[in-house]
Design a protein around this motif. Structure first.
Motif, PDB file in Angstrom:
ATOM      1  N   PHE A 111      -7.158  -2.304  -4.478  1.00 30.85           N
ATOM      2  CA  PHE A 111      -7.933  -2.296  -3.246  1.00 30.85           C
ATOM      3  C   PHE A 111      -8.078  -0.878  -2.704  1.00 30.85           C
ATOM      4  CE2 PHE A 111      -6.721  -6.674  -3.505  1.00 30.85           C
ATOM      5  CZ  PHE A 111      -7.756  -7.366  -2.895  1.00 30.85           C
TER       6      PHE A 111
ATOM      7  N   GLU B  81      -1.687  -5.957  -4.320  1.00 32.82           N
ATOM      8  CA  GLU B  81      -2.988  -5.298  -4.233  1.00 32.82           C
ATOM      9  C   GLU B  81      -3.339  -4.537  -5.515  1.00 32.82           C
ATOM     10  OE1 GLU B  81      -3.154  -2.898  -0.722  1.00 32.82           O
ATOM     11  OE2 GLU B  81      -2.970  -4.608   0.610  1.00 32.82           O
TER      12      GLU B  81
ATOM     13  N   PHE C 187     -13.152  -9.688  -7.629  1.00 31.38           N
ATOM     14  CA  PHE C 187     -12.147 -10.139  -6.675  1.00 31.38           C
ATOM     15  C   PHE C 187     -11.865  -9.063  -5.624  1.00 31.38           C
ATOM     16  CE2 PHE C 187      -7.698 -10.248  -5.309  1.00 31.38           C
ATOM     17  CZ  PHE C 187      -7.655 -11.506  -4.702  1.00 31.38           C
TER      18      PHE C 187
ATOM     19  N   LYS D 175     -14.896  -8.360  -3.297  1.00 30.18           N
ATOM     20  CA  LYS D 175     -15.105  -9.463  -2.353  1.00 30.18           C
ATOM     21  C   LYS D 175     -14.054  -9.465  -1.242  1.00 30.18           C
ATOM     22  CE  LYS D 175     -16.418 -13.407  -4.003  1.00 30.18           C
ATOM     23  NZ  LYS D 175     -16.426 -14.697  -4.718  1.00 30.18           N
ATOM     24  N   ASN D 176     -12.829  -9.051  -1.555  1.00 30.86           N
ATOM     25  CA  ASN D 176     -11.716  -9.156  -0.601  1.00 30.86           C
ATOM     26  C   ASN D 176     -11.307  -7.830   0.037  1.00 30.86           C
ATOM     27  OD1 ASN D 176     -10.982 -12.080  -0.829  1.00 30.86           O
ATOM     28  ND2 ASN D 176     -10.866 -11.477  -2.976  1.00 30.86           N
ATOM     29  N   SER D 177     -11.932  -6.755  -0.370  1.00 31.63           N
ATOM     30  CA  SER D 177     -11.584  -5.439   0.167  1.00 31.63           C
ATOM     31  C   SER D 177     -12.253  -5.229   1.521  1.00 31.63           C
ATOM     32  CB  SER D 177     -12.050  -4.351  -0.804  1.00 31.63           C
ATOM     33  OG  SER D 177     -11.953  -3.090  -0.199  1.00 31.63           O
TER      34      SER D 177
END
Length: 176
Positions: free
Chosen positions: A43, A52, A69, A72-74
């Motif tokens: 990340f 992470e 992944f 999308k989640n950072s």
């Protein structure tokens, strides 16, 4: 008794890049020798914890999955990629470890002429190999000193690289 094998090399493939898309990640991967050289996706360059970090990526499918992944989640919408420097995922590093191992074996098999203890190895180098043209000393090695860790016996070996003279290109006088 401590015997150390070593290989000093600037040959590495350490690299990193912050990406905003899978396409950028795939371009980076191609540049660093993927999939033979594994990748790490994070990340951030300095992750807060292990969760992470996705390590050991050695297939395009896993790379795409990890990058998607993280993107999308950072919180920044970016992913930090870098080469996996663990030897099991890094053939360049493996080759250097192999060279260090060969050096270790060479030192283990080199016994002191005085007391027969293994590890009779080079402890210092003496510069000053003369230039073949002007005979002035150069910065290249003229001799090496071997020393035993146990009894302290030393032995000098002249011209360890097999040449008694340096090429003029290595001379500060002939080639300043």
């Amino acid at each position: 008794l401590e015997i150390v094998g070593e290989e000093l090399s600037a040959n590495t493939n350490h690299n990193h890049l912050v990406v905003e898309s899978v396409e950028q990640a795939l371009q980076f991967a191609q540049k660093v020798g993927f999939p033979e050289h594994g990748l790490v996706v994070m990340f951030d360059e300095l992750p807060n914890d292990k969760t992470e970090v996705i390590k050991g990526i050695t297939s395009e499918e896993k790379l795409i999955e990890a990058v998607n992944f993280v993107l999308k989640n950072s919180p920044t919408g970016k992913a930090h990629l870098e080469t996996d420097m663990r030897a099991m995922h890094n053939p360049t590093r493996m080759k250097n470890i192999e060279k260090a191992t060969r050096d270790l074996l060479r030192k283990i098999n080199s016994c002191c002429p005085e007391c027969s203890m293994p590890g009779f190895a080079i402890t210092s180098r003496i510069r000053g190999l003369p230039c073949a043209l002007c005979y002035m000393p150069t910065s290249l090695t003229r001799a090496v000193i071997y020393q035993c860790q146990k009894c302290g016996f030393t032995q000098e070996e002249l011209f360890p690289h097999g040449s008694e003279y340096a090429e003029p290109v290595n001379c500060n006088y002939c080639n300043p």
